[in-house]
Design an enzyme around this catalytic site. Structure first.
Site, PDB file in Angstrom:
ATOM      1  N   GLU A   1       0.767  -1.241  -0.116  1.00  0.00           N
ATOM      2  CA  GLU A   1      -0.010  -0.121  -0.350  1.00  0.00           C
ATOM      3  C   GLU A   1       0.895   1.352  -0.158  1.00  0.00           C
ATOM      4  OE1 GLU A   1      -2.506  -0.296   3.513  1.00  0.00           O
ATOM      5  OE2 GLU A   1      -3.667  -1.945   2.523  1.00  0.00           O
TER       6      GLU A   1
ATOM      7  N   GLY B   1       4.696  -0.862   2.672  1.00  0.00           N
ATOM      8  CA  GLY B   1       5.773  -1.649   1.807  1.00  0.00           C
ATOM      9  C   GLY B   1       6.146  -2.782   2.655  1.00  0.00           C
TER      10      GLY B   1
ATOM     11  N   ILE C   1      31.943  -4.231 -19.389  1.00  0.00           N
ATOM     12  CA  ILE C   1      33.064  -5.146 -20.331  1.00  0.00           C
ATOM     13  C   ILE C   1      32.370  -4.745 -21.901  1.00  0.00           C
ATOM     14  CG2 ILE C   1      32.946  -7.446 -21.349  1.00  0.00           C
ATOM     15  CD1 ILE C   1      32.726  -8.515 -18.358  1.00  0.00           C
TER      16      ILE C   1
ATOM     17  N   GLY D   1      31.164   1.178 -24.427  1.00  0.00           N
ATOM     18  CA  GLY D   1      30.078   2.168 -25.166  1.00  0.00           C
ATOM     19  C   GLY D   1      28.738   1.316 -25.576  1.00  0.00           C
TER      20      GLY D   1
ATOM     21  N   GLU E   1       8.988  -8.403  -3.227  1.00  0.00           N
ATOM     22  CA  GLU E   1       8.630  -9.607  -2.420  1.00  0.00           C
ATOM     23  C   GLU E   1       9.720  -9.401  -1.214  1.00  0.00           C
ATOM     24  OE1 GLU E   1       7.928 -13.108  -4.193  1.00  0.00           O
ATOM     25  OE2 GLU E   1       6.847 -12.135  -6.019  1.00  0.00           O
TER      26      GLU E   1
ATOM     27  N   SER F   1      16.196  -6.158   0.339  1.00  0.00           N
ATOM     28  CA  SER F   1      17.128  -6.848   0.788  1.00  0.00           C
ATOM     29  C   SER F   1      17.504  -6.747   2.441  1.00  0.00           C
ATOM     30  CB  SER F   1      18.365  -6.366   0.298  1.00  0.00           C
ATOM     31  OG  SER F   1      18.537  -6.782  -1.044  1.00  0.00           O
TER      32      SER F   1
HETATM   33  N1  CAA Z   1       6.651 -17.007   7.322  1.00  0.00           N
HETATM   34  C1  CAA Z   1       5.848 -17.467   7.801  1.00  0.00           C
HETATM   35  N2  CAA Z   1       5.182 -16.644   8.986  1.00  0.00           N
HETATM   36  C2  CAA Z   1       5.822 -15.223   9.069  1.00  0.00           C
HETATM   37  C3  CAA Z   1       6.951 -14.975   8.717  1.00  0.00           C
HETATM   38  C4  CAA Z   1       7.360 -16.065   7.385  1.00  0.00           C
HETATM   39  N3  CAA Z   1       8.607 -15.544   6.755  1.00  0.00           N
HETATM   40  N4  CAA Z   1       7.023 -13.698   9.089  1.00  0.00           N
HETATM   41  C5  CAA Z   1       6.248 -13.597   9.824  1.00  0.00           C
HETATM   42  N5  CAA Z   1       5.494 -14.465  10.071  1.00  0.00           N
HETATM   43  C6  CAA Z   1       4.311 -14.511  10.870  1.00  0.00           C
HETATM   44  C7  CAA Z   1       4.806 -14.618  12.115  1.00  0.00           C
HETATM   45  O1  CAA Z   1       4.976 -15.969  12.843  1.00  0.00           O
HETATM   46  C8  CAA Z   1       3.624 -13.779  13.018  1.00  0.00           C
HETATM   47  O2  CAA Z   1       2.432 -14.903  13.101  1.00  0.00           O
HETATM   48  P1  CAA Z   1       1.862 -15.424  14.476  1.00  0.00           P
HETATM   49  O3  CAA Z   1       1.019 -14.233  14.787  1.00  0.00           O
HETATM   50  O4  CAA Z   1       1.131 -16.580  14.335  1.00  0.00           O
HETATM   51  O5  CAA Z   1       3.184 -15.457  15.343  1.00  0.00           O
HETATM   52  C9  CAA Z   1       2.878 -13.015  11.877  1.00  0.00           C
HETATM   53  O6  CAA Z   1       3.706 -13.352  10.794  1.00  0.00           O
HETATM   54  C10 CAA Z   1       3.477 -11.661  12.284  1.00  0.00           C
HETATM   55  O7  CAA Z   1       4.887 -11.491  12.228  1.00  0.00           O
HETATM   56  P2  CAA Z   1       5.785 -10.356  12.966  1.00  0.00           P
HETATM   57  O8  CAA Z   1       5.379 -10.154  14.404  1.00  0.00           O
HETATM   58  O9  CAA Z   1       7.223 -11.103  12.699  1.00  0.00           O
HETATM   59  O10 CAA Z   1       5.618  -9.109  12.103  1.00  0.00           O
HETATM   60  P3  CAA Z   1       6.501  -8.003  11.944  1.00  0.00           P
HETATM   61  O11 CAA Z   1       5.672  -6.759  11.755  1.00  0.00           O
HETATM   62  O12 CAA Z   1       7.459  -7.878  13.051  1.00  0.00           O
HETATM   63  O13 CAA Z   1       7.406  -8.161  10.655  1.00  0.00           O
HETATM   64  C11 CAA Z   1       7.737  -8.718   8.243  1.00  0.00           C
HETATM   65  C12 CAA Z   1       6.809  -8.877   9.496  1.00  0.00           C
HETATM   66  C13 CAA Z   1       8.777  -9.911   8.120  1.00  0.00           C
HETATM   67  C14 CAA Z   1       8.536  -7.527   8.495  1.00  0.00           C
HETATM   68  C15 CAA Z   1       6.754  -8.577   7.139  1.00  0.00           C
HETATM   69  O14 CAA Z   1       6.049  -7.371   7.187  1.00  0.00           O
HETATM   70  C16 CAA Z   1       7.360  -8.710   5.698  1.00  0.00           C
HETATM   71  O15 CAA Z   1       7.867  -9.749   5.340  1.00  0.00           O
HETATM   72  N6  CAA Z   1       7.550  -7.562   5.129  1.00  0.00           N
HETATM   73  C17 CAA Z   1       7.833  -7.399   3.741  1.00  0.00           C
HETATM   74  C18 CAA Z   1       6.787  -7.401   2.711  1.00  0.00           C
HETATM   75  C19 CAA Z   1       6.752  -7.807   1.539  1.00  0.00           C
HETATM   76  O16 CAA Z   1       7.568  -8.945   1.245  1.00  0.00           O
HETATM   77  N7  CAA Z   1       6.073  -7.077   0.463  1.00  0.00           N
HETATM   78  C20 CAA Z   1       6.208  -7.792  -0.822  1.00  0.00           C
HETATM   79  C21 CAA Z   1       5.077  -7.293  -1.660  1.00  0.00           C
HETATM   80  S1  CAA Z   1       4.464  -8.684  -2.874  1.00  0.00           S
HETATM   81  C22 CAA Z   1       5.047  -8.176  -4.384  1.00  0.00           C
HETATM   82  O17 CAA Z   1       6.520  -7.619  -4.061  1.00  0.00           O
HETATM   83  C23 CAA Z   1       4.719  -8.847  -5.537  1.00  0.00           C
HETATM   84  C24 CAA Z   1       5.038  -8.452  -6.703  1.00  0.00           C
HETATM   85  O18 CAA Z   1       4.379  -7.620  -7.001  1.00  0.00           O
HETATM   86  C25 CAA Z   1       6.381  -8.943  -7.207  1.00  0.00           C
END
Ligand code: CAA
Length: 389
Positions: A137, A141, A347, A350, A373, A376
């Site tokens: 959103e 992000g 490599i 130009g 997704e 980094s």
């Molecule tokens: N796998 C499974 N479950 C996970 C997880 C993972 N990698 N990461 C977190 N969770 C679960 C946790 O276990 C928790 O679940 P419970 O309540 O059952 O315990 C829940 O998710 C919340 O997790 P956190 O408390 O750890 O949440 P957080 O806010 O501290 O962190 C984050 C979460 C890892 C930062 C997450 O927000 C994240 O991955 N952010 C990045 C978002 C992203 O990848 N966006 C990509 C957009 S899609 C896209 O790009 C597609 C495209 O068009 C190409």
């Protein structure tokens, strides 16, 4: 480049006959059907409708989906092999493919109801329809739990309101998986994932992004204004939406890691070929040690990225924990892609800076693999959390 055949942590890296057939089919398709017109599609930011249709016909859009639902029934290793070959040439097509396969089809097959699979997955897996995954959103992000989009529970339907940003397949998709907050008090456990069809009243496709790379894939904002979504379109139990998004993205990151690997390998192959054609100071530039060292380093890092990508794919196929492996693969492969494509441009000198030599496009395409997704920085967070889990 030779393919790895070592054994790591009990994982067998040998490719089967079937794997090699998939790899070859993807390579042929990329070279014969994606390469022609690629510079124009990139210049014009033109969606590759014909090429996407062909990907569907060839089974590249539902690679891991069971044949019961119209898919190819292949494993994750096959998927990354195809992603690598297609990404060597056309990263716009490979992101369209990746989102449809690893986010939309995987999500529905793993967590959808039988009715949802029959109604949506069967069409998405064959390419008859295309899917989009709507998590990001304007203000959410990396911080994906901060969903402003709401899905108000109205009894037998949800009322969806909000805006999604940077949605791959935003305009071209028929079916969207939309993540939205139902119960704010429950925080991330009050988030749901809804299947929303294009054409539903109140659902409007917004602005198209004018991007640095992967320009032929269409990236849009999507606007939802009092959109009624039937309850049966919720994926998983009430409140499962955020965990659904995370679980799905774990696999998605393997797809993007394979895309990054392909972009790096594509640029390396072009640079290697060019170095044996171009002469300077009376000899092929390959015979200058400065160029040999660049190519040697590129080959080494690309092979290391390939091992991480295969490892993550193998772990997923063997139903082992692959969360950290997927994050490592994406983190490393995307950095290699950015670095190796920059070296490939260097490599080429130009010529590398002009479009017909392809490496500048691969360099622009590489950047997004460090961002989408999960950036980094988010991959490092995921890896670090797994270190002490
Ligand atoms: N796998 C499974 N479950 C996970 C997880 C993972 N990698 N990461 C977190 N969770 C679960 C946790 O276990 C928790 O679940 P419970 O309540 O059952 O315990 C829940 O998710 C919340 O997790 P956190 O408390 O750890 O949440 P957080 O806010 O501290 O962190 C984050 C979460 C890892 C930062 C997450 O927000 C994240 O991955 N952010 C990045 C978002 C992203 O990848 N966006 C990509 C957009 S899609 C896209 O790009 C597609 C495209 O068009 C190409």
């Amino acid at each position: 480049m030779a393919t790895a055949t070592l054994d790591l942590q009990g994982l067998n890296f040998n490719l089967s006959e079937e794997h090699r057939a998939v790899q070859e089919a993807a390579r042929d398709f990329a070279q014969t059907e994606l390469l022609p017109g690629i510079v124009e599609r990139d210049n014009e930011a033109r969606f590759p409708a014909e090429q996407v249709k062909r990907m569907g016909e060839l089974g590249f859009l539902g690679m891991m989906v069971s044949p019961d639902y119209g898919g190819s029934g292949l494993d994750t290793v096959s998927y990354v092999l195809a992603m690598e070959e297609i990404s060597k040439v056309d990263a716009s097509c490979s992101v369209i493919m990746s989102v449809n396969n690893s986010l939309v089809c995987y999500g529905l097959e793993a967590y959808g109801t039988e009715a949802q699979k029959q109604q949506y997955l069967t069409r998405l897996a064959t390419g008859e329809q295309l899917g989009a995954f709507c998590l990001s959103e304007p203000e959410a992000g990396s911080d994906a739990t901060s969903q402003a989009t709401t899905a108000e529970d109205k009894g037998d339907y949800y009322l969806l309101n909000g805006t999604k940003n940077w949605i791959t397949n935003g305009n071209s998709s028929d079916v969207c998986l939309v993540i939205a907050q139902t119960d704010r008090e429950k925080k991330h456990r009050g988030i749901n994932c809804l299947i929303v069809e294009k054409g539903t009243p109140g659902f409007v496709v917004g602005k198209k992004e004018d991007k640095m790379g992967i320009r032929a894939s269409d990236t849009h904002s999507l606007l939802f204004s009092d959109v009624k979504v039937p309850k049966e379109n919720r994926v998983g139990e009430d409140g499962f939406g955020f965990r659904f998004a995370m679980a799905t993205l774990n696999g998605g990151r393997i797809g993007i890691a394979a895309q990054a690997l392909g972009i790096a390998a594509g640029a390396y192959e072009l640079a290697l070929k060019y170095s044996q054609e171009r002469k300077a100071f009376g000899k092929q530039i390959f015979d200058h040690q400065a160029i040999q060292f660049k190519l040697a380093e590129m080959a080494t890092k690309i092979e290391a990225a390939r091992l991480l990508v295969y490892k993550a794919a193998r772990l997923k196929d063997e139903h082992k924990d692959f969360v950290q492996a997927a994050a490592m693969a994406k983190l490393f492969a995307s950095d290699v892609a950015m670095w190796a494509t920059t070296e490939a441009v260097q490599i080429h000198g130009g010529y590398g800076y002009v479009k017909e030599f392809h490496v500048e496009r691969l360099m622009r395409d590489a950047k997004i693999t460090q961002i989408y997704e999960g950036t980094s920085e988010i991959q490092k967070l995921v890896i670090a959390r797994e270190l002490i889990r």
